[in-house]
Write a protein that holds these residues in place. Structure first.
Motif, mmCIF file in Angstrom:
data_model
loop_
_atom_site.group_PDB
_atom_site.id
_atom_site.type_symbol
_atom_site.label_atom_id
_atom_site.label_comp_id
_atom_site.label_asym_id
_atom_site.label_seq_id
_atom_site.Cartn_x
_atom_site.Cartn_y
_atom_site.Cartn_z
ATOM 1 N N SER A 180 0.577 -1.301 0.122
ATOM 2 C CA SER A 180 -0.043 0.139 0.484
ATOM 3 C C SER A 180 0.631 1.447 0.229
ATOM 4 O O SER A 180 0.122 2.077 -0.143
ATOM 5 C CB SER A 180 -1.394 0.207 1.215
ATOM 6 N N THR A 198 -5.913 -3.351 -13.493
ATOM 7 C CA THR A 198 -6.633 -2.784 -14.255
ATOM 8 C C THR A 198 -7.758 -1.816 -12.961
ATOM 9 O O THR A 198 -8.328 -2.805 -11.912
ATOM 10 C CB THR A 198 -7.097 -2.701 -15.254
ATOM 11 N N THR A 199 -7.946 -0.765 -13.005
ATOM 12 C CA THR A 199 -9.147 -0.415 -11.873
ATOM 13 C C THR A 199 -9.739 0.884 -13.007
ATOM 14 O O THR A 199 -9.118 1.283 -13.783
ATOM 15 C CB THR A 199 -8.845 -0.498 -10.712
ATOM 16 N N TYR A 200 -10.971 0.503 -12.996
ATOM 17 C CA TYR A 200 -12.198 1.844 -13.432
ATOM 18 C C TYR A 200 -12.386 3.339 -12.822
ATOM 19 O O TYR A 200 -12.375 2.791 -11.603
ATOM 20 C CB TYR A 200 -13.110 1.380 -13.916
ATOM 21 N N VAL A 201 -11.478 4.150 -13.668
ATOM 22 C CA VAL A 201 -12.057 5.608 -12.209
ATOM 23 C C VAL A 201 -12.932 6.593 -12.920
ATOM 24 O O VAL A 201 -13.000 6.447 -14.893
ATOM 25 C CB VAL A 201 -10.518 6.143 -12.518
ATOM 26 N N VAL A 202 -13.934 6.268 -12.458
ATOM 27 C CA VAL A 202 -14.602 7.196 -12.919
ATOM 28 C C VAL A 202 -15.305 8.845 -12.385
ATOM 29 O O VAL A 202 -14.833 8.663 -11.425
ATOM 30 C CB VAL A 202 -16.289 6.821 -13.170
ATOM 31 N N ARG A 212 -5.707 10.682 -3.824
ATOM 32 C CA ARG A 212 -4.749 9.928 -3.441
ATOM 33 C C ARG A 212 -5.967 8.742 -2.844
ATOM 34 O O ARG A 212 -4.785 7.706 -2.913
ATOM 35 C CB ARG A 212 -4.357 11.093 -1.805
ATOM 36 N N ARG A 243 -9.756 0.195 2.756
ATOM 37 C CA ARG A 243 -8.362 -1.097 2.547
ATOM 38 C C ARG A 243 -9.168 -2.217 2.841
ATOM 39 O O ARG A 243 -8.918 -3.699 2.975
ATOM 40 C CB ARG A 243 -7.123 -0.692 2.678
ATOM 41 N N THR A 286 -7.548 7.676 -4.809
ATOM 42 C CA THR A 286 -7.839 6.594 -5.848
ATOM 43 C C THR A 286 -6.966 5.327 -6.175
ATOM 44 O O THR A 286 -7.042 4.291 -6.220
ATOM 45 C CB THR A 286 -7.491 7.530 -7.007
ATOM 46 N N LEU A 287 -5.345 6.621 -6.028
ATOM 47 C CA LEU A 287 -4.701 5.803 -5.583
ATOM 48 C C LEU A 287 -4.449 4.410 -4.659
ATOM 49 O O LEU A 287 -4.100 3.528 -3.942
ATOM 50 C CB LEU A 287 -3.417 6.293 -5.481
ATOM 51 N N GLY A 288 -5.145 5.468 -3.086
ATOM 52 C CA GLY A 288 -5.142 4.485 -1.797
ATOM 53 C C GLY A 288 -6.020 3.263 -1.921
ATOM 54 O O GLY A 288 -6.388 2.485 -1.536
ATOM 55 N N ASP A 328 -8.243 -0.069 -3.065
ATOM 56 C CA ASP A 328 -7.844 -1.246 -4.125
ATOM 57 C C ASP A 328 -9.005 -1.643 -4.188
ATOM 58 O O ASP A 328 -9.391 -3.177 -3.832
ATOM 59 C CB ASP A 328 -6.188 -1.595 -3.236
ATOM 60 N N SER A 329 -9.853 -1.243 -5.157
ATOM 61 C CA SER A 329 -10.906 -1.936 -5.106
ATOM 62 C C SER A 329 -11.853 -1.804 -7.403
ATOM 63 O O SER A 329 -10.128 -1.023 -8.148
ATOM 64 C CB SER A 329 -12.085 -1.169 -5.033
ATOM 65 N N ALA A 330 -11.979 -2.755 -7.674
ATOM 66 C CA ALA A 330 -12.569 -2.997 -8.836
ATOM 67 C C ALA A 330 -12.707 -1.160 -9.642
ATOM 68 O O ALA A 330 -12.336 -0.925 -10.976
ATOM 69 C CB ALA A 330 -13.078 -3.825 -9.264
ATOM 70 N N ALA A 331 -13.502 -0.019 -9.233
ATOM 71 C CA ALA A 331 -14.295 0.732 -9.696
ATOM 72 C C ALA A 331 -13.819 2.159 -8.588
ATOM 73 O O ALA A 331 -14.048 1.653 -7.169
ATOM 74 C CB ALA A 331 -15.645 1.020 -10.502
ATOM 75 N N VAL A 332 -13.611 2.715 -9.043
ATOM 76 C CA VAL A 332 -13.424 4.175 -8.028
ATOM 77 C C VAL A 332 -14.005 5.280 -8.827
ATOM 78 O O VAL A 332 -14.086 5.923 -9.717
ATOM 79 C CB VAL A 332 -11.639 4.914 -7.339
ATOM 80 N N ALA A 352 1.895 1.503 -3.776
ATOM 81 C CA ALA A 352 1.117 2.322 -4.368
ATOM 82 C C ALA A 352 1.063 3.678 -4.875
ATOM 83 O O ALA A 352 0.452 3.968 -5.789
ATOM 84 C CB ALA A 352 -0.293 1.818 -4.480
ATOM 85 N N LEU A 353 1.598 4.389 -3.757
ATOM 86 C CA LEU A 353 1.723 6.133 -3.914
ATOM 87 C C LEU A 353 2.858 6.136 -4.449
ATOM 88 O O LEU A 353 3.833 7.422 -4.396
ATOM 89 C CB LEU A 353 1.567 5.877 -2.264
#
Lengths: 415, 415
Positions: free
Chosen positions: A17, A404-408, B353, B333, B355-357, B359-363, A20-21
């Motif tokens: 974790s 991957t992750t989806y950022v919306v 922060r 988390r 979004t990077l922090g 740990d999920s499929a979508a943000v 990740a940053l």
């Protein structure tokens, strides 16, 4: 042992974790420091390795296995350079895999992010320790390294050197951890730590891989086994076919992309069988053939179903005449492990039908099967060759070690 | 039962090897014929469904479950239209994912190819049968459909109608097969048919998914469970935050992308807690809050650790005040199922922060969690939402139901 493995996994999660940053510059600095530390620790690594080798010899380990275990200053320098090479590769994290603005104005991005915690279960070669740790770190993940018991002393010194260097560069030492190899239960706990470990990759013999695939609850990528075929089509250039068969079989026999079976179209059998059989026998290859091959030379032994199935990893080849391209495809679909198949042909439609028909990670058209390799493909680093269809298939480099992750992004959008 | 499942899987493999050579036009024709056949079979489907519903009612099945099982002419027409919509989507097969010419002149292409045989294990809704069969076929794979016992009569009529149509269009009927749902052992045999089945996707309750994940030897994609969080940041527009919380919680509660937990930054708690608590209570939501939330309104019940963990799927929400964005990320988390998290903020660095922090499929940034959906993302069809990191993460459309192969073309290249 369960507590030890789970505690290591939790520390790995925390370290991941933080990673990740981290920026690419921080990751590369840690990798370059680790490479320097490996070179600096050469004497200690070789000393620990000598103890591993002596213990293995005392256990009666065969010399070809000893050779895989053995480290000297050159081999340490080589895997330290491998760590530097990983640092020089582009950072896969943050790559926007796809993106668009939706009709309602939401901006959708699919972004490459770290896997998290990756468990490696491997045998023999201690260089895998440094390779895997470096690839996982560059890809943003913490690694839990469970090498073989026979290499444990070597692995621990390698891991310690890398951990110290990573910590001194300002990232958490727990990004790289060795899992005790004293008893087999650590493998079990590692591959059943679902929720703590995101991915397990087994590298080694067929038995190890089967065990991990069947018993793991953590998602697995299956690597390696290669029952690799070369098919010489009716429209093949037979000189080219001879070169490719010999190269695929004999250039290096202990690797997963070496050929194990030869299929020859009946239309060219009369001309090609004597040539290829003589060339293989001359090269010292034992040919396990069907009756057509046996008729060519008395030195050809009888092939059974076991020969169609086995991955020899030695100077042996199974050989069979087929009546059509469809029969070749059917044989391969029946017996292949799904690693690599090659067709030698000048016929474009035959190449198309073979490529669509077989169901393997790589298909070579007029090229040796030995090219299925992350280095040859230009990936710069390879953590193994996947023979499964999920997530990654074929040689795996840095992007295959990520998710991957989806950022919306919206302005208060609701449904 | 093992023989029945394995025989079905072998027939599926054979059918898939035919489909691998089919053109998009042939696949679309089969899908359109299947859609017409479903409409034509409406009376038979509704009749079979009536028998399923009567048996379920006689077993004391609750009415909300009956509603998911129930089919009428409109619902049949809707899933037949869904099959037509899949036909209209671009064909993922043959897409060149990456390609280059290597320094030695070899041409390397990574090409999207069919997965092969996909097993679906699902509960309740019989429309999944037509959806999954259509998506798998369009993606080049045969499907083995193991629905719930309660929907067995409906599913068999749906499958029969699609099989007949596929056969009449010239493709193998065995591209779509129902697996008997009479006893649970068929699930076990399906998920342990490694080598015959390439992928298993469980869709349904948490218990079903956990069983498949733990016991399957076939690679699995885990779908669905959503312990979804909305975090209201110190820099949030509180009107926007109120809209998003209410929409995410109440617009539809039985779905995996509905919010289950609310985290509010302490800096805005004094102003926001009374507003959001009153609005949620007014909307009929039971608020399970920490002491800060309980102090706002006596109707707020006490949240325990169980509330942080549970996926309610009902008009309930867990609510907590956090001292910082880092604390929000740490809570998520710790407790999230990795489906979807939202942040409401006007602060770009807070968005980054968060979004990077997590740990999920979508943000979601300033948008409702309800947008995590294949339809909303413009995928046209969705076979589920993956909450694992391997292979596919988030809503899965046609490309996620495929794999790739490397095609390497040379002119006699050897190493």
């Amino acid at each position: 042992m369960k507590d030890i493995v789970h505690d290591a996994a939790r520390r790995a999660r925390d370290a991941a974790s933080v990673l990740a940053l981290a920026t690419r510059a921080q990751k590369d600095a840690a990798l370059l420091a680790a490479a320097d530390a490996l070179v600096g620790a050469t004497d200690r690594i070789v000393e620990a390795n000598t103890a591993d080798v002596e213990a293995a010899r005392a256990d009666g380990t065969p010399e070809n296995v000893i050779d895989r275990l053995l480290l000297d200053a050159d081999r340490v320098a080589a895997f330290a350079q491998g760590v530097r090479d990983v640092a020089a590769l582009p950072d896969p994290i943050g790559e926007v895999v796809r993106g668009s603005t939706l009709p309602n104005g939401l901006r959708l991005q699919q972004v490459r992010v770290p896997m998290g915690v990756i468990g490696m279960i491997y045998e023999g070669r201690p260089n895998v320790t440094a390779d895997a740790a470096a690839i996982c770190l560059k890809a943003g993940s913490a690694s839990l390294l469970r090498g073989s018991r026979s290499a444990q002393r070597s692995n621990l010194v390698i891991v310690d050197a890398m951990r110290d260097a990573i910590a001194s560069s300002g990232l958490p030492a727990d990004l790289v951890q060795a899992i005790p190899a004293d008893d087999r239960s650590s493998v079990t706990h590692l591959m059943r730590a679902r929720g703590l470990v995101d991915l397990v990759i087994p590298r080694g013999g067929a038995g190890l891989i089967r065990t991990v695939v069947e018993e793991s609850t953590v998602p697995v990528i299956e690597t390696g086994t290669g029952n690799v075929h070369v098919y010489v089509d009716a429209a093949a250039d037979l000189d080219m076919a001879l070169d490719i068969v010999l190269n695929a079989k004999t250039q290096r026999t202990s690797v997963c992309n070496a050929a194990e079976s030869l299929l020859v179209h009946a239309a060219v059998a009369e001309e090609f069988l004597p040539r290829v059989t003589a060339a293989l026998l001359d090269a010292g290859v034992t040919v396990h053939g069907d009756d057509r091959f046996q008729a060519v030379d008395g030195a050809v032994t009888t092939a059974t179903e076991e020969d169609w199935e086995v991955e020899y990893l030695s100077m042996d080849i199974a050989a069979r005449v087929v009546d059509s391209l469809d029969d070749a495809v059917a044989h391969i679909r029946r017996w292949s492990s799904g690693h690599t198949e090659a067709i030698v042909t000048a016929d474009l439609d035959a190449a198309r039908r073979f490529t669509l028909g077989v169901d393997s990670a790589a298909v070579m058209v007029n090229a040796s099967t030995r090219f299925t390799d992350g280095g040859e493909f230009g990936f710069g680093a390879e953590i193994g060759i996947s023979t499964q269809k999920l997530h990654a298939r074929g040689p795996m480099g840095l992007p295959e070690m990520t998710t991957t992750t989806y950022v919306v992004t919206g302005e208060g959008h609701v449904r």
